[in-house]
Design an enzyme around this catalytic site. Structure first.
Site, mmCIF file in Angstrom:
data_model
loop_
_atom_site.group_PDB
_atom_site.id
_atom_site.type_symbol
_atom_site.label_atom_id
_atom_site.label_comp_id
_atom_site.label_asym_id
_atom_site.label_seq_id
_atom_site.Cartn_x
_atom_site.Cartn_y
_atom_site.Cartn_z
ATOM 1 N N TRP A 31 0.929 -1.188 -0.227
ATOM 2 C CA TRP A 31 0.140 0.061 -0.076
ATOM 3 C C TRP A 31 0.930 1.230 0.074
ATOM 4 O O TRP A 31 1.731 1.327 0.693
ATOM 5 C CB TRP A 31 -0.960 -0.145 1.116
ATOM 6 C CG TRP A 31 -1.995 1.136 0.900
ATOM 7 C CD1 TRP A 31 -2.138 2.215 1.824
ATOM 8 C CD2 TRP A 31 -3.275 0.906 0.447
ATOM 9 N NE1 TRP A 31 -3.430 2.714 1.523
ATOM 10 C CE2 TRP A 31 -4.125 1.987 0.607
ATOM 11 C CE3 TRP A 31 -3.851 -0.380 -0.241
ATOM 12 C CZ2 TRP A 31 -5.237 1.952 0.133
ATOM 13 C CZ3 TRP A 31 -4.991 -0.179 -0.810
ATOM 14 C CH2 TRP A 31 -5.599 1.071 -0.625
ATOM 15 N N SER A 65 0.371 -2.065 5.731
ATOM 16 C CA SER A 65 0.998 -1.988 6.938
ATOM 17 C C SER A 65 0.790 -2.734 7.930
ATOM 18 O O SER A 65 1.543 -3.380 8.802
ATOM 19 C CB SER A 65 1.100 -0.550 7.428
ATOM 20 O OG SER A 65 1.935 0.206 6.351
ATOM 21 N N TYR A 66 -0.590 -2.962 8.180
ATOM 22 C CA TYR A 66 -1.041 -3.869 9.296
ATOM 23 C C TYR A 66 -0.587 -5.213 8.968
ATOM 24 O O TYR A 66 -0.424 -5.806 10.107
ATOM 25 C CB TYR A 66 -2.444 -3.714 9.235
ATOM 26 C CG TYR A 66 -3.296 -4.209 10.725
ATOM 27 C CD1 TYR A 66 -3.305 -3.457 11.829
ATOM 28 C CD2 TYR A 66 -3.802 -5.498 10.891
ATOM 29 C CE1 TYR A 66 -3.500 -3.822 12.892
ATOM 30 C CE2 TYR A 66 -4.134 -5.975 11.832
ATOM 31 C CZ TYR A 66 -4.148 -5.160 12.910
ATOM 32 O OH TYR A 66 -4.745 -5.621 14.309
ATOM 33 N N CYS A 89 3.677 2.708 4.916
ATOM 34 C CA CYS A 89 3.475 4.044 4.938
ATOM 35 C C CYS A 89 2.025 4.336 5.141
ATOM 36 O O CYS A 89 1.120 3.736 4.324
ATOM 37 C CB CYS A 89 3.838 4.565 3.513
ATOM 38 S SG CYS A 89 3.332 6.449 3.331
ATOM 39 N N ILE A 90 1.582 4.893 6.152
ATOM 40 C CA ILE A 90 0.271 5.005 6.870
ATOM 41 C C ILE A 90 0.014 6.707 6.547
ATOM 42 O O ILE A 90 0.803 7.471 7.370
ATOM 43 C CB ILE A 90 -0.114 4.570 7.994
ATOM 44 C CG1 ILE A 90 0.447 3.148 8.108
ATOM 45 C CG2 ILE A 90 -1.416 4.747 8.340
ATOM 46 C CD1 ILE A 90 0.373 2.569 9.574
ATOM 47 N N HIS A 97 -9.407 5.754 11.415
ATOM 48 C CA HIS A 97 -8.888 4.497 11.106
ATOM 49 C C HIS A 97 -7.189 4.639 11.215
ATOM 50 O O HIS A 97 -6.575 3.800 11.421
ATOM 51 C CB HIS A 97 -9.289 4.424 9.546
ATOM 52 C CG HIS A 97 -8.590 3.272 9.024
ATOM 53 N ND1 HIS A 97 -9.145 1.767 9.102
ATOM 54 C CD2 HIS A 97 -7.628 3.091 7.872
ATOM 55 C CE1 HIS A 97 -8.608 0.919 8.573
ATOM 56 N NE2 HIS A 97 -7.595 1.668 7.716
ATOM 57 N N ARG A 136 10.174 11.850 3.508
ATOM 58 C CA ARG A 136 10.994 10.888 4.303
ATOM 59 C C ARG A 136 11.442 9.552 3.431
ATOM 60 O O ARG A 136 11.689 8.708 4.159
ATOM 61 C CB ARG A 136 10.321 10.452 5.608
ATOM 62 C CG ARG A 136 10.205 11.899 6.475
ATOM 63 C CD ARG A 136 9.017 12.014 7.360
ATOM 64 N NE ARG A 136 9.053 13.108 7.944
ATOM 65 C CZ ARG A 136 8.691 14.301 7.860
ATOM 66 N NH1 ARG A 136 8.105 14.598 6.538
ATOM 67 N NH2 ARG A 136 8.788 15.364 8.684
#
Length: 163
Positions: A31, A65-66, A89-90, A97, A136
């Site tokens: 994601w 990521s989860y 990356c979130i 959420h 980043r």
């Protein structure tokens, strides 16, 4: 903000040891692939730069990521590695959420490392927008993937020195 103009991927204050004798897993969330791909490249390049043989780097992709938590757990249950690097990356949206996922991922990654007594490195960006993430992931603030790989090398070296 203190980091507004600072490249965070500055290792001039520390010595990163050779990683020639270590095995690493890099688990990367698919994601936000543009960002996580850059994080992966930064991590991979750092491991190679520090002497890790290509055969000693196991690369695995997970959906988001989860799923980094389960990926790290499966990797440590099935393979002998000296450290696992989790990259994701979130990006915050309009709902809570973001908070649930960030907390779950941070706690889950920490718990997997504690359970297996192996360094599991949190290389997950938690940003307010895509621009911050790009900054980043090879932009003006360095590459968090590079930093995660450096942390993995340092922690693997520390663990070996304690045995």
């Amino acid at each position: 903000m203190a980091t507004q103009l600072k490249n965070l991927s500055d290792f001039s204050h520390t010595t990163i040891p050779s990683s020639a004798d270590f095995r690493f897993a890099i688990i990367t969330a698919q994601w936000n692939a543009e960002v996580t791909g850059a994080l992966y490249q930064g991590a991979y390049d750092m491991l190679i730069q520090q002497g890790t043989p290509e055969d000693n780097i196991i690369s695995v992709a997970v959906p988001g990521s989860y799923e980094l938590i389960a990926g790290a757990e499966m990797m440590l249950s099935s393979r002998k590695v000296d450290a696992v690097i989790c990259l994701g990356c979130i990006i915050q949206g309009d709902t809570p959420h973001f908070d649930y996922i960030c907390n779950g991922v941070a706690n889950g990654i920490a718990n997997v490392g504690i359970k297996h007594s192996v360094p599991v490195i949190f290389g997950v960006l938690t940003t307010l927008n895509l621009e911050q993430a790009q900054e980043r992931a090879g932009g003006k603030h360095g590459n968090k993937g590079t930093e995660a790989a450096a942390s993995a090398i340092l922690m693997a070296d520390l663990q070996r020195s304690l045995k």
